[in-house]
Design a protein around this motif. Structure first.
Motif, PDB file in Angstrom:
ATOM      1  N   SER A 112       0.856  -1.186   0.000  1.00 17.20           N
ATOM      2  CA  SER A 112       0.000   0.000   0.000  1.00 17.20           C
ATOM      3  C   SER A 112       0.893   1.236   0.000  1.00 17.20           C
ATOM      4  N   ARG A 113       0.303   2.352  -0.410  1.00 18.65           N
ATOM      5  CA  ARG A 113       1.107   3.586  -0.463  1.00 18.65           C
ATOM      6  C   ARG A 113       0.308   4.796  -0.006  1.00 18.65           C
ATOM      7  N   SER A 114       1.053   5.838   0.336  1.00 17.12           N
ATOM      8  CA  SER A 114       0.514   7.182   0.501  1.00 17.12           C
ATOM      9  C   SER A 114       1.325   8.072  -0.426  1.00 17.12           C
ATOM     10  N   ILE A 115       0.718   8.499  -1.516  1.00 18.89           N
ATOM     11  CA  ILE A 115       1.464   9.270  -2.517  1.00 18.89           C
ATOM     12  C   ILE A 115       0.478   9.870  -3.502  1.00 18.89           C
ATOM     13  N   ASP A 116       0.852  10.971  -4.139  1.00 16.45           N
ATOM     14  CA  ASP A 116      -0.040  11.579  -5.131  1.00 16.45           C
ATOM     15  C   ASP A 116       0.714  11.896  -6.413  1.00 16.45           C
ATOM     16  N   SER A 180      -4.050   6.621  -1.235  1.00 17.01           N
ATOM     17  CA  SER A 180      -4.016   6.673   0.233  1.00 17.01           C
ATOM     18  C   SER A 180      -4.364   5.301   0.810  1.00 17.01           C
ATOM     19  N   SER A 181      -3.878   4.256   0.144  1.00 23.33           N
ATOM     20  CA  SER A 181      -4.280   2.901   0.509  1.00 23.33           C
ATOM     21  C   SER A 181      -3.661   2.431   1.828  1.00 23.33           C
ATOM     22  N   ILE A 182      -2.597   3.075   2.323  1.00 20.43           N
ATOM     23  CA  ILE A 182      -2.071   2.708   3.642  1.00 20.43           C
ATOM     24  C   ILE A 182      -3.133   2.962   4.698  1.00 20.43           C
ATOM     25  N   HIS A 183      -3.758   4.130   4.633  1.00 22.63           N
ATOM     26  CA  HIS A 183      -4.821   4.475   5.577  1.00 22.63           C
ATOM     27  C   HIS A 183      -5.970   3.482   5.473  1.00 22.63           C
ATOM     28  N   THR A 184      -6.381   3.162   4.243  1.00 18.39           N
ATOM     29  CA  THR A 184      -7.476   2.210   4.030  1.00 18.39           C
ATOM     30  C   THR A 184      -7.139   0.838   4.598  1.00 18.39           C
ATOM     31  N   THR A 185      -5.901   0.395   4.368  1.00 18.58           N
ATOM     32  CA  THR A 185      -5.482  -0.923   4.846  1.00 18.58           C
ATOM     33  C   THR A 185      -5.496  -0.994   6.365  1.00 18.58           C
ATOM     34  N   MET A 186      -4.974   0.034   7.015  1.00 18.37           N
ATOM     35  CA  MET A 186      -4.934   0.025   8.470  1.00 18.37           C
ATOM     36  C   MET A 186      -6.341   0.023   9.067  1.00 18.37           C
ATOM     37  N   GLU A 350      -2.248 -12.332  13.277  1.00 19.50           N
ATOM     38  CA  GLU A 350      -2.708 -12.817  11.978  1.00 19.50           C
ATOM     39  C   GLU A 350      -2.122 -11.987  10.850  1.00 19.50           C
ATOM     40  N   VAL A 351      -2.004 -10.683  11.076  1.00 20.28           N
ATOM     41  CA  VAL A 351      -1.574  -9.742  10.049  1.00 20.28           C
ATOM     42  C   VAL A 351      -0.475  -8.854  10.617  1.00 20.28           C
ATOM     43  N   ALA A 352       0.560  -8.625   9.822  1.00 23.49           N
ATOM     44  CA  ALA A 352       1.621  -7.683  10.185  1.00 23.49           C
ATOM     45  C   ALA A 352       1.746  -6.647   9.084  1.00 23.49           C
ATOM     46  N   CYS A 353       1.621  -5.378   9.440  1.00 24.46           N
ATOM     47  CA  CYS A 353       1.781  -4.266   8.500  1.00 24.46           C
ATOM     48  C   CYS A 353       3.091  -3.558   8.847  1.00 24.46           C
ATOM     49  N   ILE A 354       4.041  -3.550   7.923  1.00 25.16           N
ATOM     50  CA  ILE A 354       5.354  -2.960   8.164  1.00 25.16           C
ATOM     51  C   ILE A 354       5.686  -2.023   7.020  1.00 25.16           C
ATOM     52  N   GLY A 355       6.126  -0.811   7.344  1.00 25.87           N
ATOM     53  CA  GLY A 355       6.454   0.138   6.296  1.00 25.87           C
ATOM     54  C   GLY A 355       7.114   1.387   6.822  1.00 25.87           C
ATOM     55  N   SER A 356       6.902   2.491   6.119  1.00 20.73           N
ATOM     56  CA  SER A 356       7.525   3.766   6.469  1.00 20.73           C
ATOM     57  C   SER A 356       6.522   4.763   7.027  1.00 20.73           C
ATOM     58  N   ALA A 357       5.248   4.372   7.138  1.00 17.07           N
ATOM     59  CA  ALA A 357       4.187   5.322   7.497  1.00 17.07           C
ATOM     60  C   ALA A 357       3.949   5.361   9.004  1.00 17.07           C
ATOM     61  N   ASN A 358       4.010   6.551   9.571  1.00 20.02           N
ATOM     62  CA  ASN A 358       3.625   6.763  10.963  1.00 20.02           C
ATOM     63  C   ASN A 358       2.120   6.956  11.056  1.00 20.02           C
ATOM     64  N   ILE A 359       1.631   6.968  12.287  1.00 17.20           N
ATOM     65  CA  ILE A 359       0.208   7.260  12.488  1.00 17.20           C
ATOM     66  C   ILE A 359       0.072   8.747  12.760  1.00 17.20           C
ATOM     67  N   ASN A 360       0.054   9.500  11.690  1.00 14.16           N
ATOM     68  CA  ASN A 360      -0.224  10.937  11.723  1.00 14.16           C
ATOM     69  C   ASN A 360      -0.744  11.337  10.351  1.00 14.16           C
ATOM     70  N   GLN A 361      -1.169  12.564  10.221  1.00 15.03           N
ATOM     71  CA  GLN A 361      -1.786  12.981   8.959  1.00 15.03           C
ATOM     72  C   GLN A 361      -0.765  13.062   7.833  1.00 15.03           C
ATOM     73  N   SER A 363       1.672  11.115   7.184  1.00 12.22           N
ATOM     74  CA  SER A 363       1.927   9.813   6.573  1.00 12.22           C
ATOM     75  C   SER A 363       0.698   9.199   5.917  1.00 12.22           C
ATOM     76  N   LEU A 364      -0.492   9.496   6.442  1.00 12.91           N
ATOM     77  CA  LEU A 364      -1.692   8.784   5.997  1.00 12.91           C
ATOM     78  C   LEU A 364      -2.568   9.587   5.047  1.00 12.91           C
ATOM     79  N   ASP A 365      -2.267  10.856   4.853  1.00 11.21           N
ATOM     80  CA  ASP A 365      -3.127  11.720   4.046  1.00 11.21           C
ATOM     81  C   ASP A 365      -3.119  11.334   2.570  1.00 11.21           C
ATOM     82  N   GLY A 366      -1.951  10.991   2.054  1.00 14.00           N
ATOM     83  CA  GLY A 366      -1.831  10.692   0.629  1.00 14.00           C
ATOM     84  C   GLY A 366      -1.300  11.870  -0.156  1.00 14.00           C
ATOM     85  N   CYS A 367      -1.464  13.098   0.380  1.00 11.47           N
ATOM     86  CA  CYS A 367      -1.020  14.307  -0.314  1.00 11.47           C
ATOM     87  C   CYS A 367       0.085  15.037   0.454  1.00 11.47           C
ATOM     88  N   ARG A 368       0.629  14.387   1.466  1.00 13.84           N
ATOM     89  CA  ARG A 368       1.711  15.024   2.220  1.00 13.84           C
ATOM     90  C   ARG A 368       2.986  14.202   2.038  1.00 13.84           C
TER      91      ARG A 368
END
Length: 496
Positions: A112-116, A180-186, A350-361, A363-368
Protein backbone atom coordinates in the motif's frame (compact mmCIF):
# COMPACT_ATOMS: atom_id res chain seq x y z
CA UNK A 1 13.90 -9.45 -3.03
CA UNK A 2 12.66 -6.04 -1.90
CA UNK A 3 13.05 -4.30 1.44
CA UNK A 4 10.29 -2.32 3.16
CA UNK A 5 10.36 -0.65 6.57
CA UNK A 6 11.29 2.38 8.62
CA UNK A 7 15.08 2.29 8.80
CA UNK A 8 16.77 5.32 7.23
CA UNK A 9 20.09 4.69 5.49
CA UNK A 10 22.00 7.27 7.48
CA UNK A 11 24.21 7.68 10.53
CA UNK A 12 23.58 6.24 13.97
CA UNK A 13 20.86 3.77 13.04
CA UNK A 14 22.71 0.52 13.78
CA UNK A 15 21.85 -0.86 17.20
CA UNK A 16 21.13 -4.11 19.01
CA UNK A 17 18.78 -5.10 21.82
CA UNK A 18 21.24 -4.02 24.54
CA UNK A 19 21.03 -0.39 23.32
CA UNK A 20 24.50 0.76 24.47
CA UNK A 21 25.03 4.41 25.40
CA UNK A 22 28.76 4.76 26.12
CA UNK A 23 30.39 1.34 25.99
CA UNK A 24 30.54 1.04 22.18
CA UNK A 25 31.80 4.54 21.42
CA UNK A 26 35.37 3.32 20.90
CA UNK A 27 34.40 0.22 18.89
CA UNK A 28 31.13 -0.43 17.00
CA UNK A 29 29.95 3.18 17.15
CA UNK A 30 33.34 4.90 16.98
CA UNK A 31 32.45 6.76 13.79
CA UNK A 32 28.70 6.14 13.84
CA UNK A 33 27.50 7.78 17.06
CA UNK A 34 24.53 10.10 16.70
CA UNK A 35 22.17 11.97 19.03
CA UNK A 36 19.16 13.95 17.85
CA UNK A 37 17.30 14.24 21.19
CA UNK A 38 19.69 16.54 23.05
CA UNK A 39 21.94 19.50 22.26
CA UNK A 40 25.48 18.24 21.73
CA UNK A 41 28.43 20.51 21.09
CA UNK A 42 29.85 18.50 18.19
CA UNK A 43 29.17 15.66 15.78
CA UNK A 44 29.83 12.81 15.59
CA UNK A 45 29.14 12.18 19.26
CA UNK A 46 32.43 11.62 21.11
CA UNK A 47 31.77 11.91 24.84
CA UNK A 48 28.36 10.24 24.63
CA UNK A 49 25.78 9.08 25.11
CA UNK A 50 24.73 7.99 21.67
CA UNK A 51 21.02 7.84 20.89
CA UNK A 52 19.83 4.21 21.10
CA UNK A 53 17.49 3.12 18.33
CA UNK A 54 14.52 0.76 17.91
CA UNK A 55 13.43 0.12 14.33
CA UNK A 56 11.93 -2.54 12.07
CA UNK A 57 12.46 -3.51 8.45
CA UNK A 58 11.19 -6.41 6.34
CA UNK A 59 12.37 -8.41 3.35
CA UNK A 60 9.79 -9.27 0.70
CA UNK A 61 10.16 -12.17 -1.72
CA UNK A 62 7.81 -13.64 -4.29
CA UNK A 63 5.20 -12.02 -6.56
CA UNK A 64 4.71 -8.91 -4.41
CA UNK A 65 8.22 -7.76 -5.30
CA UNK A 66 6.84 -6.93 -8.75
CA UNK A 67 4.43 -4.42 -7.25
CA UNK A 68 7.16 -2.89 -5.10
CA UNK A 69 9.39 -2.53 -8.16
CA UNK A 70 6.42 -0.94 -9.95
CA UNK A 71 6.06 1.57 -7.10
CA UNK A 72 9.76 2.39 -7.30
CA UNK A 73 9.61 2.76 -11.09
CA UNK A 74 6.60 5.09 -10.93
CA UNK A 75 8.38 7.33 -8.43
CA UNK A 76 11.55 7.28 -10.53
CA UNK A 77 9.65 8.18 -13.71
CA UNK A 78 8.15 11.20 -11.96
CA UNK A 79 11.38 12.47 -10.45
CA UNK A 80 13.88 11.52 -13.18
CA UNK A 81 12.02 10.82 -16.45
CA UNK A 82 15.15 11.48 -18.53
CA UNK A 83 16.88 8.59 -16.76
CA UNK A 84 14.17 6.03 -17.38
CA UNK A 85 16.69 3.89 -19.23
CA UNK A 86 18.54 3.28 -15.99
CA UNK A 87 15.65 1.21 -14.62
CA UNK A 88 15.98 -2.56 -14.65
CA UNK A 89 13.60 -4.27 -17.06
CA UNK A 90 12.03 -7.20 -15.22
CA UNK A 91 10.62 -8.59 -18.45
CA UNK A 92 14.11 -8.96 -19.93
CA UNK A 93 15.14 -10.83 -16.79
CA UNK A 94 12.00 -12.98 -16.96
CA UNK A 95 11.01 -11.81 -13.49
CA UNK A 96 7.75 -10.11 -14.44
CA UNK A 97 5.53 -13.17 -14.06
CA UNK A 98 3.83 -13.58 -10.67
CA UNK A 99 3.12 -17.23 -11.47
CA UNK A 100 6.86 -17.95 -11.81
CA UNK A 101 7.63 -16.22 -8.51
CA UNK A 102 4.82 -17.85 -6.57
CA UNK A 103 5.74 -20.43 -3.91
CA UNK A 104 2.99 -22.70 -2.68
CA UNK A 105 2.36 -22.49 1.05
CA UNK A 106 4.02 -19.13 1.49
CA UNK A 107 2.77 -15.92 3.00
CA UNK A 108 0.52 -13.51 1.15
CA UNK A 109 1.53 -9.85 0.86
CA UNK A 110 0.07 -6.63 -0.43
CA UNK A 111 1.77 -3.27 -0.80
CA UNK A 112 0.00 0.00 0.00
CA UNK A 113 1.11 3.59 -0.46
CA UNK A 114 0.51 7.18 0.50
CA UNK A 115 1.46 9.27 -2.52
CA UNK A 116 -0.04 11.58 -5.13
CA UNK A 117 0.50 12.64 -8.72
CA UNK A 118 2.86 15.49 -7.90
CA UNK A 119 5.69 13.07 -7.07
CA UNK A 120 4.52 9.82 -8.66
CA UNK A 121 3.83 8.78 -12.23
CA UNK A 122 0.86 6.40 -11.99
CA UNK A 123 1.35 3.97 -14.85
CA UNK A 124 -2.21 3.23 -15.97
CA UNK A 125 -0.99 0.76 -18.58
CA UNK A 126 0.74 -1.47 -16.04
CA UNK A 127 -0.99 -4.69 -15.20
CA UNK A 128 -2.05 -4.55 -11.57
CA UNK A 129 -0.95 -7.88 -10.16
CA UNK A 130 -3.05 -9.35 -7.39
CA UNK A 131 -1.74 -12.87 -7.75
CA UNK A 132 -0.01 -12.44 -4.42
CA UNK A 133 -3.53 -12.84 -3.06
CA UNK A 134 -3.81 -15.93 -5.22
CA UNK A 135 -6.81 -14.50 -7.03
CA UNK A 136 -5.78 -16.28 -10.20
CA UNK A 137 -4.48 -19.40 -8.47
CA UNK A 138 -7.44 -20.11 -6.20
CA UNK A 139 -10.80 -21.52 -7.13
CA UNK A 140 -12.95 -18.93 -8.84
CA UNK A 141 -15.64 -19.47 -6.21
CA UNK A 142 -13.32 -18.10 -3.53
CA UNK A 143 -12.90 -14.66 -5.10
CA UNK A 144 -15.08 -12.06 -6.71
CA UNK A 145 -13.85 -9.11 -8.72
CA UNK A 146 -15.70 -5.97 -7.69
CA UNK A 147 -16.14 -3.50 -10.52
CA UNK A 148 -16.09 0.10 -9.38
CA UNK A 149 -17.46 3.13 -11.16
CA UNK A 150 -16.01 6.63 -11.56
CA UNK A 151 -12.45 5.71 -10.60
CA UNK A 152 -9.35 6.35 -12.65
CA UNK A 153 -7.83 3.08 -11.56
CA UNK A 154 -9.36 0.48 -9.30
CA UNK A 155 -7.83 -2.64 -7.81
CA UNK A 156 -10.23 -4.55 -5.64
CA UNK A 157 -10.70 -8.18 -4.85
CA UNK A 158 -13.15 -9.35 -2.24
CA UNK A 159 -13.17 -12.81 -0.72
CA UNK A 160 -16.53 -14.49 -0.53
CA UNK A 161 -15.58 -15.94 2.87
CA UNK A 162 -15.03 -12.47 4.33
CA UNK A 163 -11.66 -13.47 5.75
CA UNK A 164 -9.73 -11.13 3.48
CA UNK A 165 -11.04 -7.98 1.88
CA UNK A 166 -8.76 -5.38 0.36
CA UNK A 167 -9.50 -2.26 -1.59
CA UNK A 168 -6.98 -0.37 -3.71
CA UNK A 169 -8.42 2.68 -5.44
CA UNK A 170 -6.86 5.86 -6.79
CA UNK A 171 -8.82 8.92 -5.74
CA UNK A 172 -8.68 12.42 -7.15
CA UNK A 173 -7.92 15.52 -5.06
CA UNK A 174 -7.58 18.92 -6.69
CA UNK A 175 -7.19 17.26 -10.07
CA UNK A 176 -4.37 14.98 -8.92
CA UNK A 177 -4.49 11.18 -8.57
CA UNK A 178 -3.94 10.13 -4.95
CA UNK A 179 -3.15 6.72 -3.49
CA UNK A 180 -4.02 6.67 0.23
CA UNK A 181 -4.28 2.90 0.51
CA UNK A 182 -2.07 2.71 3.64
CA UNK A 183 -4.82 4.48 5.58
CA UNK A 184 -7.48 2.21 4.03
CA UNK A 185 -5.48 -0.92 4.85
CA UNK A 186 -4.93 0.02 8.47
CA UNK A 187 -8.59 0.87 9.01
CA UNK A 188 -9.63 -2.39 7.36
CA UNK A 189 -7.54 -4.50 9.72
CA UNK A 190 -8.50 -2.54 12.83
CA UNK A 191 -12.15 -3.21 12.01
CA UNK A 192 -11.39 -6.92 11.53
CA UNK A 193 -9.52 -7.22 14.85
CA UNK A 194 -10.94 -9.80 17.25
CA UNK A 195 -8.52 -9.99 20.20
CA UNK A 196 -5.72 -7.40 20.25
CA UNK A 197 -3.70 -4.82 18.33
CA UNK A 198 -0.01 -4.03 18.78
CA UNK A 199 1.35 -0.82 17.25
CA UNK A 200 4.79 0.76 17.03
CA UNK A 201 4.97 4.27 15.60
CA UNK A 202 7.17 7.35 15.75
CA UNK A 203 4.09 9.59 16.07
CA UNK A 204 0.49 9.03 17.08
CA UNK A 205 -2.15 11.62 16.22
CA UNK A 206 -5.38 11.86 14.28
CA UNK A 207 -9.20 11.93 14.44
CA UNK A 208 -9.19 15.61 15.36
CA UNK A 209 -13.01 15.60 15.33
CA UNK A 210 -12.79 13.74 18.69
CA UNK A 211 -10.46 16.21 20.43
CA UNK A 212 -11.67 17.84 23.64
CA UNK A 213 -10.75 21.41 22.69
CA UNK A 214 -13.44 22.50 20.23
CA UNK A 215 -11.14 25.07 18.60
CA UNK A 216 -8.67 22.28 17.72
CA UNK A 217 -11.28 20.14 15.95
CA UNK A 218 -10.87 22.16 12.76
CA UNK A 219 -7.24 21.05 12.51
CA UNK A 220 -6.74 18.94 9.39
CA UNK A 221 -5.53 15.86 11.23
CA UNK A 222 -8.52 13.69 10.51
CA UNK A 223 -7.13 10.25 9.76
CA UNK A 224 -9.39 7.64 11.32
CA UNK A 225 -6.87 5.35 13.04
CA UNK A 226 -7.32 6.67 16.63
CA UNK A 227 -11.10 6.84 16.22
CA UNK A 228 -11.32 3.30 14.80
CA UNK A 229 -9.21 1.91 17.63
CA UNK A 230 -11.43 3.71 20.15
CA UNK A 231 -14.62 2.45 18.53
CA UNK A 232 -13.27 -1.09 18.41
CA UNK A 233 -12.44 -0.98 22.14
CA UNK A 234 -15.81 0.57 23.05
CA UNK A 235 -17.65 -2.10 21.09
CA UNK A 236 -15.73 -4.83 22.91
CA UNK A 237 -16.50 -3.20 26.27
CA UNK A 238 -20.20 -3.07 25.41
CA UNK A 239 -20.12 -6.74 24.40
CA UNK A 240 -18.23 -7.73 27.54
CA UNK A 241 -15.37 -9.17 25.49
CA UNK A 242 -11.65 -9.08 26.18
CA UNK A 243 -9.63 -6.87 23.86
CA UNK A 244 -6.36 -5.00 24.37
CA UNK A 245 -4.39 -2.43 22.39
CA UNK A 246 -0.67 -1.93 23.06
CA UNK A 247 0.95 1.16 21.51
CA UNK A 248 4.71 1.80 21.64
CA UNK A 249 5.90 5.37 21.00
CA UNK A 250 9.16 7.24 21.60
CA UNK A 251 9.33 9.06 24.94
CA UNK A 252 9.22 12.24 22.86
CA UNK A 253 9.58 12.89 19.10
CA UNK A 254 13.15 13.34 17.98
CA UNK A 255 14.50 16.82 18.64
CA UNK A 256 15.16 18.82 21.79
CA UNK A 257 12.22 18.05 24.09
CA UNK A 258 11.65 21.68 25.04
CA UNK A 259 11.81 23.04 21.49
CA UNK A 260 8.68 24.63 20.08
CA UNK A 261 8.41 22.12 17.23
CA UNK A 262 8.56 19.09 19.53
CA UNK A 263 6.18 20.69 22.03
CA UNK A 264 3.71 21.34 19.21
CA UNK A 265 3.78 17.68 18.15
CA UNK A 266 3.34 16.57 21.76
CA UNK A 267 0.32 18.84 22.08
CA UNK A 268 -1.41 17.15 19.13
CA UNK A 269 -0.51 13.70 20.48
CA UNK A 270 -1.92 14.59 23.89
CA UNK A 271 -5.14 15.83 22.28
CA UNK A 272 -5.47 12.54 20.38
CA UNK A 273 -4.65 10.18 23.24
CA UNK A 274 -6.71 12.05 25.85
CA UNK A 275 -9.78 11.96 23.61
CA UNK A 276 -9.38 8.18 23.23
CA UNK A 277 -9.06 7.62 26.98
CA UNK A 278 -12.10 9.78 27.71
CA UNK A 279 -14.38 7.88 25.35
CA UNK A 280 -13.13 4.51 26.58
CA UNK A 281 -13.59 5.58 30.20
CA UNK A 282 -17.17 6.68 29.43
CA UNK A 283 -17.85 3.27 27.85
CA UNK A 284 -16.44 1.55 30.95
CA UNK A 285 -18.61 3.63 33.30
CA UNK A 286 -21.69 2.72 31.28
CA UNK A 287 -20.73 -0.95 31.30
CA UNK A 288 -20.13 -1.05 35.06
CA UNK A 289 -23.46 0.65 35.69
CA UNK A 290 -25.13 -2.19 33.78
CA UNK A 291 -23.05 -4.95 35.40
CA UNK A 292 -22.87 -4.35 39.14
CA UNK A 293 -19.73 -5.68 40.77
CA UNK A 294 -17.66 -5.89 37.56
CA UNK A 295 -14.30 -4.16 38.06
CA UNK A 296 -12.63 -3.07 34.82
CA UNK A 297 -10.14 -0.30 34.07
CA UNK A 298 -9.07 1.67 31.03
CA UNK A 299 -5.67 -0.01 31.24
CA UNK A 300 -7.35 -3.37 30.67
CA UNK A 301 -8.04 -2.19 27.11
CA UNK A 302 -5.55 0.52 26.10
CA UNK A 303 -1.94 1.14 27.11
CA UNK A 304 0.84 3.34 25.78
CA UNK A 305 4.53 2.56 26.33
CA UNK A 306 7.98 3.99 25.60
CA UNK A 307 11.54 2.67 25.81
CA UNK A 308 14.60 3.73 27.79
CA UNK A 309 17.95 2.48 29.05
CA UNK A 310 20.77 3.21 31.49
CA UNK A 311 24.40 2.20 31.86
CA UNK A 312 26.29 1.86 35.13
CA UNK A 313 29.63 3.75 35.35
CA UNK A 314 31.37 0.54 36.30
CA UNK A 315 30.54 -1.18 33.01
CA UNK A 316 31.39 1.60 30.55
CA UNK A 317 33.72 4.58 30.39
CA UNK A 318 32.74 7.97 29.07
CA UNK A 319 35.08 9.20 26.35
CA UNK A 320 36.28 12.77 25.99
CA UNK A 321 35.03 15.87 27.73
CA UNK A 322 31.34 16.88 27.46
CA UNK A 323 31.01 19.94 25.26
CA UNK A 324 27.46 21.00 26.16
CA UNK A 325 25.20 21.28 29.19
CA UNK A 326 23.09 18.35 28.02
CA UNK A 327 26.17 16.15 27.68
CA UNK A 328 27.29 17.02 31.19
CA UNK A 329 23.88 16.15 32.65
CA UNK A 330 23.70 12.84 30.76
CA UNK A 331 27.23 11.94 31.82
CA UNK A 332 25.92 11.98 35.40
CA UNK A 333 22.47 10.40 34.98
CA UNK A 334 23.71 7.92 32.34
CA UNK A 335 20.22 7.37 30.93
CA UNK A 336 18.55 7.99 27.61
CA UNK A 337 15.25 7.18 25.86
CA UNK A 338 15.47 4.44 23.25
CA UNK A 339 14.10 6.15 20.19
CA UNK A 340 11.18 4.29 18.62
CA UNK A 341 11.38 4.85 14.87
CA UNK A 342 9.50 1.72 13.73
CA UNK A 343 6.20 1.79 11.85
CA UNK A 344 4.32 -1.44 12.38
CA UNK A 345 0.92 -2.82 13.30
CA UNK A 346 0.20 -6.44 14.26
CA UNK A 347 -3.44 -7.54 14.52
CA UNK A 348 -4.40 -10.78 16.28
CA UNK A 349 -1.00 -12.29 15.33
CA UNK A 350 -2.71 -12.82 11.98
CA UNK A 351 -1.57 -9.74 10.05
CA UNK A 352 1.62 -7.68 10.18
CA UNK A 353 1.78 -4.27 8.50
CA UNK A 354 5.35 -2.96 8.16
CA UNK A 355 6.45 0.14 6.30
CA UNK A 356 7.53 3.77 6.47
CA UNK A 357 4.19 5.32 7.50
CA UNK A 358 3.62 6.76 10.96
CA UNK A 359 0.21 7.26 12.49
CA UNK A 360 -0.22 10.94 11.72
CA UNK A 361 -1.79 12.98 8.96
CA UNK A 362 1.50 13.54 7.16
CA UNK A 363 1.93 9.81 6.57
CA UNK A 364 -1.69 8.78 6.00
CA UNK A 365 -3.13 11.72 4.05
CA UNK A 366 -1.83 10.69 0.63
CA UNK A 367 -1.02 14.31 -0.31
CA UNK A 368 1.71 15.02 2.22
CA UNK A 369 4.62 12.66 2.91
CA UNK A 370 5.23 9.79 0.49
CA UNK A 371 5.06 6.41 2.25
CA UNK A 372 4.97 2.71 1.47
CA UNK A 373 3.84 -0.31 3.50
CA UNK A 374 3.52 -4.05 2.96
CA UNK A 375 0.96 -6.22 4.75
CA UNK A 376 1.70 -9.88 5.43
CA UNK A 377 -0.59 -12.76 6.37
CA UNK A 378 -1.02 -16.50 5.82
CA UNK A 379 -4.44 -17.72 4.76
CA UNK A 380 -4.00 -20.96 6.75
CA UNK A 381 -3.34 -19.09 10.00
CA UNK A 382 -6.21 -16.68 10.60
CA UNK A 383 -7.70 -15.65 13.94
CA UNK A 384 -10.99 -17.11 15.09
CA UNK A 385 -13.45 -15.71 17.61
CA UNK A 386 -11.87 -17.93 20.25
CA UNK A 387 -8.12 -17.76 19.57
CA UNK A 388 -5.20 -16.19 17.74
CA UNK A 389 -3.00 -18.19 15.32
CA UNK A 390 0.36 -19.49 16.53
CA UNK A 391 2.59 -19.17 13.50
CA UNK A 392 5.36 -16.90 12.22
CA UNK A 393 3.70 -13.54 13.03
CA UNK A 394 2.91 -14.83 16.52
CA UNK A 395 6.55 -15.84 16.97
CA UNK A 396 7.72 -12.52 15.56
CA UNK A 397 5.70 -10.55 18.11
CA UNK A 398 6.90 -12.77 20.94
CA UNK A 399 10.47 -12.09 19.85
CA UNK A 400 9.84 -8.34 19.93
CA UNK A 401 8.17 -8.43 23.34
CA UNK A 402 10.87 -10.64 24.84
CA UNK A 403 13.48 -8.21 23.51
CA UNK A 404 11.69 -5.21 25.05
CA UNK A 405 10.94 -6.91 28.37
CA UNK A 406 14.32 -8.64 28.67
CA UNK A 407 12.77 -12.10 29.05
CA UNK A 408 10.08 -14.36 27.67
CA UNK A 409 6.90 -15.15 29.60
CA UNK A 410 4.12 -17.53 28.61
CA UNK A 411 1.49 -14.88 29.33
CA UNK A 412 2.76 -12.99 26.25
CA UNK A 413 1.11 -15.74 24.18
CA UNK A 414 -2.36 -14.45 25.18
CA UNK A 415 -2.08 -10.68 24.79
CA UNK A 416 -5.77 -9.96 25.42
CA UNK A 417 -5.74 -11.67 28.84
CA UNK A 418 -5.59 -9.38 31.86
CA UNK A 419 -2.68 -11.41 33.19
CA UNK A 420 -0.61 -10.35 30.17
CA UNK A 421 -1.69 -6.71 30.45
CA UNK A 422 -0.84 -6.57 34.14
CA UNK A 423 2.54 -8.20 33.54
CA UNK A 424 3.47 -5.76 30.78
CA UNK A 425 2.44 -2.83 32.96
CA UNK A 426 4.31 -4.14 36.00
CA UNK A 427 7.49 -4.60 33.90
CA UNK A 428 7.15 -1.07 32.57
CA UNK A 429 6.51 0.42 36.04
CA UNK A 430 9.48 -1.41 37.59
CA UNK A 431 11.75 -0.17 34.81
CA UNK A 432 10.36 3.36 35.21
CA UNK A 433 11.45 3.41 38.84
CA UNK A 434 14.93 2.25 37.82
CA UNK A 435 15.05 4.87 35.07
CA UNK A 436 14.20 7.72 37.47
CA UNK A 437 16.34 6.51 40.40
CA UNK A 438 19.45 8.44 41.46
CA UNK A 439 21.67 5.38 41.14
CA UNK A 440 22.53 4.42 37.59
CA UNK A 441 22.52 0.69 36.84
CA UNK A 442 22.63 -1.43 33.69
CA UNK A 443 19.13 -1.95 32.34
CA UNK A 444 18.51 -5.24 30.55
CA UNK A 445 14.77 -4.57 30.25
CA UNK A 446 13.84 -1.46 28.31
CA UNK A 447 10.05 -1.30 28.36
CA UNK A 448 8.78 1.85 30.09
CA UNK A 449 5.29 3.24 30.60
CA UNK A 450 4.37 6.33 28.64
CA UNK A 451 5.50 9.55 30.38
CA UNK A 452 1.82 10.49 30.77
CA UNK A 453 -1.09 8.76 32.52
CA UNK A 454 -4.86 9.09 32.42
CA UNK A 455 -6.24 10.26 35.76
CA UNK A 456 -9.92 10.31 36.75
CA UNK A 457 -11.35 12.21 39.70
CA UNK A 458 -14.76 11.44 41.13
CA UNK A 459 -17.53 12.83 38.96
CA UNK A 460 -15.18 13.96 36.18
CA UNK A 461 -14.38 12.57 32.76
CA UNK A 462 -10.63 12.36 33.37
CA UNK A 463 -7.58 13.98 31.79
CA UNK A 464 -4.06 13.20 30.67
CA UNK A 465 -1.37 14.23 33.17
CA UNK A 466 2.41 13.82 33.45
CA UNK A 467 3.29 10.53 35.09
CA UNK A 468 3.91 10.69 38.80
CA UNK A 469 7.58 11.07 39.68
CA UNK A 470 8.42 13.56 36.94
CA UNK A 471 9.77 16.91 38.14
CA UNK A 472 7.37 19.71 37.16
CA UNK A 473 5.82 17.43 34.54
CA UNK A 474 9.00 17.43 32.44
CA UNK A 475 10.82 14.65 30.68
CA UNK A 476 13.86 13.44 32.66
CA UNK A 477 17.00 15.56 32.09
CA UNK A 478 15.10 18.14 30.02
CA UNK A 479 12.96 21.26 30.31
CA UNK A 480 10.34 19.84 27.94
CA UNK A 481 6.75 19.46 29.12
CA UNK A 482 5.35 15.95 28.77
CA UNK A 483 1.97 17.32 27.67
CA UNK A 484 3.38 19.69 25.07
CA UNK A 485 2.27 23.21 24.22
CA UNK A 486 0.73 24.77 21.13
CA UNK A 487 3.00 26.97 19.03
CA UNK A 488 0.56 28.93 16.91
CA UNK A 489 3.21 30.42 14.65
CA UNK A 490 4.09 27.05 13.14
CA UNK A 491 1.58 25.83 10.50
CA UNK A 492 -0.20 22.76 11.82
CA UNK A 493 0.32 20.98 8.49
CA UNK A 494 4.02 20.60 9.42
CA UNK A 495 3.51 19.02 12.85
CA UNK A 496 0.42 16.84 12.36
Amino acid sequence: KAFIGGIDLTEGRWDNNTHPLFRTLRCEHKTDAYNGCFLFGRRPVIAGPREPWHDIHSCVTGPEVINIVQAFSERWMSQAPKLSGELINLRNLKLDSPELLWKEGGYCAQTSRSIDGRVNYFDRSARQNETNLRASLMASSAWQIKNEQNTELSRRFESTSGDINFTRVLDYKKGRPVDSSIHTTMIHHIRRAKHFIYIESQYFMGSSFMWSNSSDRKVKCNNLVPAEITLKICSKIAAGEKFTVYILLPMWPEGVAGSKQVQDILYWQRSTIESMFKKIHAALVHRMQQCNGESIEVSDYLNFYSLGTREAPSTSIRLGIPSSKDERILAITRRHPVYVHSKMMIVDDEVACIGSANINQRSLDGCRDSEIMTTYWHEDYLATDESIPHHDIHGYRLHIWASLAGFMDNSFRKPNDRECVKLMNSIAQRNWEIYLAEESVDMTSHLLPSPFEFMVEAGKEGELRPRRGLYKGRFPDTHGSVLGARWKILPEILTT
